[in-house]
Design a protein around this motif. Structure first.
Motif, mmCIF file in Angstrom:
data_model
loop_
_atom_site.group_PDB
_atom_site.id
_atom_site.type_symbol
_atom_site.label_atom_id
_atom_site.label_comp_id
_atom_site.label_asym_id
_atom_site.label_seq_id
_atom_site.Cartn_x
_atom_site.Cartn_y
_atom_site.Cartn_z
ATOM 1 N N VAL A 1 43.689 51.571 54.574
ATOM 2 C CA VAL A 1 42.852 52.767 54.461
ATOM 3 C C VAL A 1 41.649 52.656 55.391
ATOM 4 C CG1 VAL A 1 41.363 54.094 52.919
ATOM 5 C CG2 VAL A 1 43.599 53.304 52.120
ATOM 6 N N LEU A 2 41.044 51.482 55.439
ATOM 7 C CA LEU A 2 39.907 51.272 56.341
ATOM 8 C C LEU A 2 40.317 51.453 57.801
ATOM 9 C CD1 LEU A 2 38.298 48.220 54.528
ATOM 10 C CD2 LEU A 2 37.265 50.494 54.785
ATOM 11 N N PHE A 3 41.524 51.021 58.138
ATOM 12 C CA PHE A 3 42.021 51.231 59.503
ATOM 13 C C PHE A 3 42.236 52.723 59.763
ATOM 14 C CE2 PHE A 3 45.403 51.875 62.575
ATOM 15 C CZ PHE A 3 45.009 51.063 63.628
ATOM 16 N N LEU A 4 42.831 53.409 58.791
ATOM 17 C CA LEU A 4 43.115 54.836 58.956
ATOM 18 C C LEU A 4 41.836 55.628 59.211
ATOM 19 C CD1 LEU A 4 45.235 57.136 58.812
ATOM 20 C CD2 LEU A 4 44.748 57.278 56.360
ATOM 21 N N PHE A 5 40.764 55.268 58.512
ATOM 22 C CA PHE A 5 39.505 56.008 58.636
ATOM 23 C C PHE A 5 38.483 55.243 59.473
ATOM 24 C CE2 PHE A 5 41.492 57.771 54.842
ATOM 25 C CZ PHE A 5 41.357 59.132 55.077
ATOM 26 N N ARG A 6 38.960 54.380 60.378
ATOM 27 C CA ARG A 6 38.047 53.645 61.250
ATOM 28 C C ARG A 6 37.231 54.660 62.064
ATOM 29 N NH1 ARG A 6 43.047 54.001 63.146
ATOM 30 N NH2 ARG A 6 43.475 54.368 65.363
ATOM 31 N N GLY A 7 36.002 54.322 62.289
ATOM 32 C CA GLY A 7 35.140 55.237 63.023
ATOM 33 C C GLY A 7 34.446 56.256 62.150
ATOM 34 N N SER A 8 34.599 56.132 60.825
ATOM 35 C CA SER A 8 33.880 57.039 59.930
ATOM 36 C C SER A 8 32.375 56.831 60.084
ATOM 37 C CB SER A 8 34.290 56.781 58.474
ATOM 38 O OG SER A 8 35.656 57.079 58.268
ATOM 39 N N ALA A 9 31.618 57.808 59.667
ATOM 40 C CA ALA A 9 30.158 57.719 59.764
ATOM 41 C C ALA A 9 29.642 56.579 58.903
ATOM 42 C CB ALA A 9 29.525 59.035 59.317
ATOM 43 N N PRO A 10 28.565 55.913 59.333
ATOM 44 C CA PRO A 10 28.025 54.780 58.556
ATOM 45 C C PRO A 10 27.768 55.118 57.102
ATOM 46 C CG PRO A 10 26.968 54.893 60.700
ATOM 47 C CD PRO A 10 27.815 56.121 60.582
ATOM 48 N N GLY A 11 27.357 56.344 56.828
ATOM 49 C CA GLY A 11 27.068 56.726 55.456
ATOM 50 C C GLY A 11 28.287 56.830 54.565
ATOM 51 N N ASP A 12 29.489 56.801 55.171
ATOM 52 C CA ASP A 12 30.720 56.869 54.378
ATOM 53 C C ASP A 12 31.069 55.535 53.726
ATOM 54 O OD1 ASP A 12 31.071 59.518 55.020
ATOM 55 O OD2 ASP A 12 32.438 59.125 56.686
ATOM 56 N N TYR A 13 30.372 54.466 54.124
ATOM 57 C CA TYR A 13 30.680 53.136 53.624
ATOM 58 C C TYR A 13 29.635 52.677 52.619
ATOM 59 C CZ TYR A 13 33.813 53.055 57.664
ATOM 60 O OH TYR A 13 34.794 53.353 58.574
ATOM 61 N N ASP A 14 30.097 51.981 51.604
ATOM 62 C CA ASP A 14 29.187 51.392 50.623
ATOM 63 C C ASP A 14 28.548 50.159 51.255
ATOM 64 O OD1 ASP A 14 28.000 49.979 48.510
ATOM 65 O OD2 ASP A 14 29.503 50.624 47.075
ATOM 66 N N PRO A 15 27.230 50.117 51.383
ATOM 67 C CA PRO A 15 26.593 48.968 52.044
ATOM 68 C C PRO A 15 26.798 47.656 51.305
ATOM 69 C CG PRO A 15 24.949 50.400 51.015
ATOM 70 C CD PRO A 15 26.247 51.133 50.968
ATOM 71 N N ALA A 16 27.078 47.712 50.018
ATOM 72 C CA ALA A 16 27.269 46.480 49.242
ATOM 73 C C ALA A 16 28.641 45.872 49.446
ATOM 74 C CB ALA A 16 27.043 46.757 47.753
ATOM 75 N N THR A 17 29.629 46.709 49.823
ATOM 76 C CA THR A 17 31.001 46.217 49.924
ATOM 77 C C THR A 17 31.628 46.424 51.298
ATOM 78 O OG1 THR A 17 31.922 48.335 49.170
ATOM 79 C CG2 THR A 17 31.386 46.686 47.470
ATOM 80 N N GLY A 18 31.165 47.420 52.035
ATOM 81 C CA GLY A 18 31.821 47.785 53.286
ATOM 82 C C GLY A 18 33.020 48.680 53.069
ATOM 83 N N CYS A 19 33.270 49.077 51.815
ATOM 84 C CA CYS A 19 34.415 49.913 51.469
ATOM 85 C C CYS A 19 34.049 51.387 51.598
ATOM 86 C CB CYS A 19 34.868 49.628 50.038
ATOM 87 S SG CYS A 19 35.221 47.869 49.719
#
Length: 399
Positions: A251-269
């Protein structure tokens, strides 16, 4: 508890209207303690379970998928199974699954998957009905909503429950007392199921607006299957929630390049997808609480797979994993997170790690045996453990 509820409120509120979100969270917080429910629940007077019946998808499948699929693909080849069985067995991992650790604790042999069984003797210790790619909702449900179902097995949860009904008739065809004894002294692991109901649409570019309305339907299907088992006489049921899909390398590969705000800073998910998981799990807990109230003589325990996996992702070193690759696949197609879709584990060009025990993800969608061992501890020795499992007939060493 307060931290968990605050996170749940934030996640659910992002996906549902505020009043409805608050109602779901309040109901989940007020749900009765599973330990208290068990104190009133099990009719298993022997203090020992003699059978395990499992339902679900590839997190639980021990070979049903390769038993029916004309082209089972990567799971039928090494390095799948390399860590423990030293050969591919149809398990979507490098070794054992959660269900295998439970079987070991019960002291029974590794029984064959349901579709590989031939006689009643094959199911003397229970049966595994889980099928890789299985959904809680039917294949027809997705077909009617114009989803490509080529990668969705027709063996949904309802079909698996039907298989169990047929097997129960074989194990105790005419003796009602024997049937009641089988049900009362059997452990039922219903799930994990539901992840594929969201993953399949995501991989077909469906939006969150398409997927979100499916959540209550998925949970209703799970609860309906639980009610069917209880009607048949089941007394001890474990129901895992969905694991954090936003942390899976594919899933992370599929959505690579998402905006920084799309990721949880505690997990990177991916935050939005893990919010969907929180929504599913919160609603599931509400419905399980209702089920307990309707059946006070039955033990229904929610198992927090999501919390178990997030605990590893946020503190990898403490659990023995490499923090540099906590969101990478051990065996995959290369590229970001070693999860390129064009090459799968076992195929030419696949990149494999040296030590799966240092990785959380095995192939980008499924976990390694090392993670499944940790998740099994939650059921066998941890906060979700039922006393009859802990003092089973032939208890093996602790995990």
């Amino acid at each position: 508890m307060l931290l968990y509820l605050r996170g749940t409120v934030e996640a659910v509120a992002r996906l549902w209207p505020p009043l409805l979100a608050a109602a779901v969270v309040a109901a989940a917080a007020a749900a009765p303690d599973p330990l208290a429910a068990r104190a009133n629940g099990s009719n298993n007077t022997s203090g020992c379970y003699t059978r395990l019946f499992a339902f679900g998808d590839s997190l639980t499948d021990t070979g049903n998928f390769i038993s029916y699929a004309a082209a089972p693909g990567p799971v039928a080849r090494l390095p799948y199974g390399e860590t423990f069985f030293h050969r591919p067995t149809g398990r979507w991992s490098d070794g054992r699954l959660i269900v295998d650790f439970i079987v070991e604790r019960l002291g029974t042999p590794y029984w064959p998957p349901y579709l590989a069984g031939k006689t009643a003797e094959d199911f003397r210790y229970g049966a595994n009905f889980a099928v890789g790619s299985a959904t809680a909702l039917s294949q027809d449900f997705f077909k009617k909503r114009h989803l490509n179902v080529d990668q969705i097995t027709p063996y949904s949860l309802a079909v698996q429950i039907g298989w169990f009904q047929k097997l129960l008739a074989v194990l105790a065809s005419t003796d009602n007392a024997e049937r009641e004894e089988i049900m009362a002294t059997s452990l039922f692991l219903v799930g994990e199921i539901g992840a594929n109901d969201y993953i399949h649409p995501i991989f077909q570019n469906k939006t969150l607006g398409w997927i979100k309305p499916v959540v209550p339907l998925v949970v209703a299907s799970i609860v309906s299957s639980l009610a069917a088992l209880i009607q048949l006489g089941a007394r001890t049921l474990y129901v895992p929630g969905v694991f954090p899909l936003g942390c899976t390398p594919r899933v992370l590969f599929l959505f690579r390049g998402s905006a920084p705000g799309d990721y949880d800073p505690a997990t990177g998910c991916l935050r939005w997808l893990d919010d969907l998981v929180v929504l599913h799990n919160a609603l599931l807990k509400v419905k399980l609480a209702e089920l307990r109230r309707a059946h006070p003589g039955v033990s229904v325990t929610y198992v927090d797979y999501s919390g178990e996996v997030l605990g590893v992702v946020t503190s990898p070193r403490r659990h023995g994993f490499d923090e540099r690759t906590v969101l990478d696949a051990c065996c995959g197609g290369g590229g970001p997170h070693n999860a390129n879709f064009t090459v799968h584990c076992t195929e030419p060009g696949a990149v494999q790690c040296a030590d799966p025990a240092r990785y959380v993800s095995w192939d980008g969608l499924h976990m390694t045996e090392a993670v499944y061992r940790i998740m099994a501890r939650g059921i066998l020795d941890g906060p979700f453990a039922a006393p009859p499992i802990m003092c089973g007939c032939k208890k093996t060493a602790s995990l």
